[in-house]
Scaffold this active site. Structure first.
Site, mmCIF file in Angstrom:
data_model
loop_
_atom_site.group_PDB
_atom_site.id
_atom_site.type_symbol
_atom_site.label_atom_id
_atom_site.label_comp_id
_atom_site.label_asym_id
_atom_site.label_seq_id
_atom_site.Cartn_x
_atom_site.Cartn_y
_atom_site.Cartn_z
ATOM 1 N N ASP A 8 72.320 40.550 25.212
ATOM 2 C CA ASP A 8 71.678 41.651 25.919
ATOM 3 C C ASP A 8 72.488 42.912 25.659
ATOM 4 O O ASP A 8 73.705 42.942 25.902
ATOM 5 C CB ASP A 8 71.612 41.375 27.420
ATOM 6 C CG ASP A 8 70.584 40.306 27.771
ATOM 7 O OD1 ASP A 8 69.934 39.778 26.841
ATOM 8 O OD2 ASP A 8 70.432 40.009 28.971
ATOM 9 N N ASP A 129 58.059 38.094 32.621
ATOM 10 C CA ASP A 129 59.175 38.119 33.567
ATOM 11 C C ASP A 129 58.590 38.152 34.970
ATOM 12 O O ASP A 129 57.796 39.047 35.292
ATOM 13 C CB ASP A 129 60.048 39.347 33.328
ATOM 14 C CG ASP A 129 60.462 39.481 31.869
ATOM 15 O OD1 ASP A 129 60.789 38.443 31.262
ATOM 16 O OD2 ASP A 129 60.445 40.608 31.344
#
Length: 247
Positions: A8, A129
């Site tokens: 990330d 998500d």
């Protein structure tokens, strides 16, 4: 079954968040390209990358870091975060990405996802998500009224390569994957599902080998790998059914 190590990116660095909150970022490596190569050397065969700044801004921000990653590893790379247009998709694929992950745009403009799948077969994944069973967008900052399965079913037959399903409540906090919701999704659609959010230990790796999890393409691991809670060699041996896998 594939175990995808995660990188990330925030401000050009490799970080992990808790529940997707940028204020909780822990820096694990200031050289994402070196981290990508390390994952390759450990035996991983794919790499999952997220441009966190891009997810919030709605456009690619960490392009230089992603470019360096693509040069550093021979492994296929999938990228999400801030990819909103066909032009962006084409540009990233031309630069060497194996596939792009479309999240917010899958909610805002599902027709664009279908167009992308036709234009770039096998190269487009959808990121779903969810928080409390509802899909979140714009870097998880906004909630929608869409249910997870409801959104996933919009892309049946469209040619989506995979769905990356993340339980936001579990992301980055090492509480274990939400197996019930993940497997329910995998059983509800024909699109391959990749589990994300909360993978915590070798027990989760073993769980991936159970019969009811066989519809999954794999799972993504971040903090558990960085913190040493999961040994790469042991995890890969378990998933590949090799004799050296520990019981």
């Amino acid at each position: 079954m594939i175990l995808f190590p995660a990188i990330d990116l925030k401000d050009g660095q490799c970080v992990r968040l808790k529940h997707g909150d940028m204020a909780t970022a822990t820096i694990y490596n200031d050289d994402p390209a070196a981290q990508a190569k390390a994952f390759e050397d450990q035996g991983f065969e794919w790499l999952h990358v997220v441009d966190l700044n891009g997810a919030f801004k709605g456009q690619s921000v960490n392009s230089a870091a992603v470019g360096a990653i693509l040069k550093a590893t021979k492994n296929p790379v999938q990228l999400g975060g801030g990819i909103r247009t066909l032009a962006q998709i084409e540009d990233w694929l031309d630069r060497g990405l194996a596939r792009v992950i479309l999240g917010t745009v899958a909610v805002r403009d599902p027709d664009l996802v279908r167009q992308a799948c036709k234009a770039f077969p096998g190269k487009v994944a959808v990121g779903i998500d969810a928080k409390g069973g509802k899909v979140a967008v714009e870097g998880w900052a906004e909630a929608s009224s869409l249910g997870v399965v409801e959104l996933a079913r919009k892309f049946e037959g469209a040619g989506v390569a995979a769905i990356i399903y993340t339980d936001i409540d579990r992301d980055g906090v090492l509480t274990g994957i939400n197996w019930d919701a993940t497997i329910d999704l995998a059983e509800a659609v024909s699109i391959p599902v990749i589990a994300s959010g909360g993978l915590a230990s070798i027990a989760d790796i073993v769980r991936m080998t159970m019969p009811d999890a066989q519809k999954l393409e794999g799972a993504i691991s971040g903090r558990a790998l960085y913190d040493g809670r999961i040994d790469p060699a042991e995890a890969l041996a378990i998933l590949q059914g090799r004799p050296e896998a520990k019981s």
